[in-house]
Design a protein around this motif. Structure first.
Motif, PDB file in Angstrom:
ATOM      1  N   ALA A 260       0.832  -1.207   0.000  1.00  0.00           N
ATOM      2  CA  ALA A 260       0.000   0.000   0.000  1.00  0.00           C
ATOM      3  C   ALA A 260       0.867   1.257   0.000  1.00  0.00           C
ATOM      4  O   ALA A 260       0.563   2.235  -0.694  1.00  0.00           O
ATOM      5  CB  ALA A 260      -0.933  -0.006   1.211  1.00  0.00           C
ATOM      6  N   ARG A 261       1.956   1.235   0.777  1.00  0.00           N
ATOM      7  CA  ARG A 261       2.857   2.401   0.794  1.00  0.00           C
ATOM      8  C   ARG A 261       3.469   2.633  -0.586  1.00  0.00           C
ATOM      9  O   ARG A 261       3.611   3.780  -1.032  1.00  0.00           O
ATOM     10  CB  ARG A 261       3.974   2.191   1.822  1.00  0.00           C
ATOM     11  N   LEU A 263       2.169   1.815  -3.534  1.00  0.00           N
ATOM     12  CA  LEU A 263       1.156   2.334  -4.446  1.00  0.00           C
ATOM     13  C   LEU A 263       0.811   3.792  -4.132  1.00  0.00           C
ATOM     14  O   LEU A 263       0.608   4.597  -5.045  1.00  0.00           O
ATOM     15  CB  LEU A 263      -0.094   1.458  -4.387  1.00  0.00           C
ATOM     16  N   GLN A 264       0.752   4.133  -2.845  1.00  0.00           N
ATOM     17  CA  GLN A 264       0.487   5.520  -2.464  1.00  0.00           C
ATOM     18  C   GLN A 264       1.604   6.444  -2.947  1.00  0.00           C
ATOM     19  O   GLN A 264       1.346   7.561  -3.420  1.00  0.00           O
ATOM     20  CB  GLN A 264       0.328   5.616  -0.951  1.00  0.00           C
ATOM     21  N   LEU A 265       2.847   5.967  -2.836  1.00  0.00           N
ATOM     22  CA  LEU A 265       3.984   6.765  -3.282  1.00  0.00           C
ATOM     23  C   LEU A 265       3.944   6.972  -4.792  1.00  0.00           C
ATOM     24  O   LEU A 265       4.232   8.071  -5.286  1.00  0.00           O
ATOM     25  CB  LEU A 265       5.283   6.073  -2.874  1.00  0.00           C
ATOM     26  N   GLN A 266       3.566   5.932  -5.533  1.00  0.00           N
ATOM     27  CA  GLN A 266       3.467   6.056  -6.983  1.00  0.00           C
ATOM     28  C   GLN A 266       2.389   7.056  -7.380  1.00  0.00           C
ATOM     29  O   GLN A 266       2.569   7.856  -8.311  1.00  0.00           O
ATOM     30  CB  GLN A 266       3.180   4.689  -7.620  1.00  0.00           C
ATOM     31  N   VAL A 267       1.258   7.027  -6.686  1.00  0.00           N
ATOM     32  CA  VAL A 267       0.182   7.983  -6.962  1.00  0.00           C
ATOM     33  C   VAL A 267       0.648   9.413  -6.680  1.00  0.00           C
ATOM     34  O   VAL A 267       0.334  10.347  -7.429  1.00  0.00           O
ATOM     35  CB  VAL A 267      -1.071   7.642  -6.130  1.00  0.00           C
ATOM     36  N   LEU A 268       1.410   9.575  -5.601  1.00  0.00           N
ATOM     37  CA  LEU A 268       1.929  10.898  -5.261  1.00  0.00           C
ATOM     38  C   LEU A 268       2.864  11.408  -6.350  1.00  0.00           C
ATOM     39  O   LEU A 268       2.751  12.567  -6.792  1.00  0.00           O
ATOM     40  CB  LEU A 268       2.667  10.840  -3.926  1.00  0.00           C
TER      41      LEU A 268
END
Length: 288
Positions: A260-261, A263-268
């Motif tokens: 999850a971290r 994927l969140q970083l990629q979205v950011l």
């Protein structure tokens, strides 16, 4: 609103533009060569493991995560999928994405076709989103090429059957295939940050080669920074830091926190560099 403007704003026109971009991108010899190299990596790994263990049937036993999946290949060819993705994700996959993303806008500008794409009132935002969607589609295609090549090679060279997870539990082959697909999708999603960076760099120059080289250079630089212990404070914010977290999908139960971290970083990264690409592209003098 003119008839041309109404036609361009129609969703089917946008889908047609996306289909055209996908066709052009995937038919380029450079793209086909990149996909061929990616498909060849699992074959080389599989053949190397087969040769290395051919004289010792017990070789390759053991467990582990990430690149250590290679220890399980001789027991189950499905592990070649996980090994190939772990081997290509640090460099080969992002390099390929960086080449395609870096050429997305800069290549069109260099060849003189970008101004013709904007002759019709399609809008720069729509064109940029179409380019980014095309790069994301390539991320998925490239990842699936590696996974399918690895699965085919593993099935030809090694036995298939139940899968032993990192946790030591056993799951069925069907469940293992589902985990392999899920891992491939996570790996593809791990590349959206690189895709956004490459697209942003592509809007900064009119040379496709310069954009590709810069994107790949940034990728290598970030990978080096991620390996320096003294920079541990910034490493969690680097787009590549959690790439190999997909190994947690081979645990029982699945450990989602690091995935999850990632994927969140990629979205950011996609939001930040996508916005920067939009700001640059909408203000860029295409006729210059």
């Amino acid at each position: 609103m003119s008839q041309v403007e109404a036609q361009v704003r129609h969703p089917l026109w946008t889908l047609g533009l996306l289909r055209s971009e996908l066709t052009v991108t995937l038919r380029r010899w450079r793209t086909l060569a990149l996909l061929a190299v990616l498909a060849g990596v699992p074959i080389l790994i599989g053949v190397a493991v087969k040769i290395e263990t051919s004289g010792d049937p017990t070789a390759g036993g053991g467990g582990g995560g990430g690149p250590a999946f290679i220890a399980q290949i001789t027991n189950n060819g499905l592990f070649l999928v996980f090994t190939a993705l772990a081997a290509t994700l640090p460099f080969f996959l992002p390099m390929s994405v960086g080449v395609v993303a870096g050429d997305a806008i800069a290549g069109e500008a260099n060849s003189g076709t970008l101004r013709y794409l904007l002759v019709a009132p399609a809008g720069r935002t729509r064109l940029l989103l179409t380019k980014y969607a095309t790069v994301l589609a390539f991320c998925l295609v490239a990842t699936l090429v590696v996974a399918v090549s690895a699965l085919a090679t593993g099935a030809l060279l090694f036995p298939l059957g139940d899968v032993v997870t990192i946790s030591g539990t056993r799951i069925g082959f069907g469940e293992g295939l589902w985990r392999a697909l899920l891992i491939a999708l996570v790996v593809a999603a791990s590349l959206i940050g690189v895709a956004a960076i490459g697209l942003f760099v592509s809007t900064l120059t009119g040379s496709g080669i310069a954009a590709m080289a810069t994107t790949v250079g940034l990728l290598i630089t970030v990978q080096i920074l991620d390996q320096i212990p003294q920079l541990h404070a910034i490493q969690p914010y680097l787009f590549s830091h959690q790439w190999l977290s997909f190994a947690d999908l081979m645990r029982e139960p699945v450990y989602w926190d690091d995935v999850a971290r990632n994927l969140q970083l990629q979205v950011l990264y996609a939001a930040v560099f996508g916005s920067a690409a939009w700001a640059r592209f909408t203000a860029k003098d295409i006729t210059a």
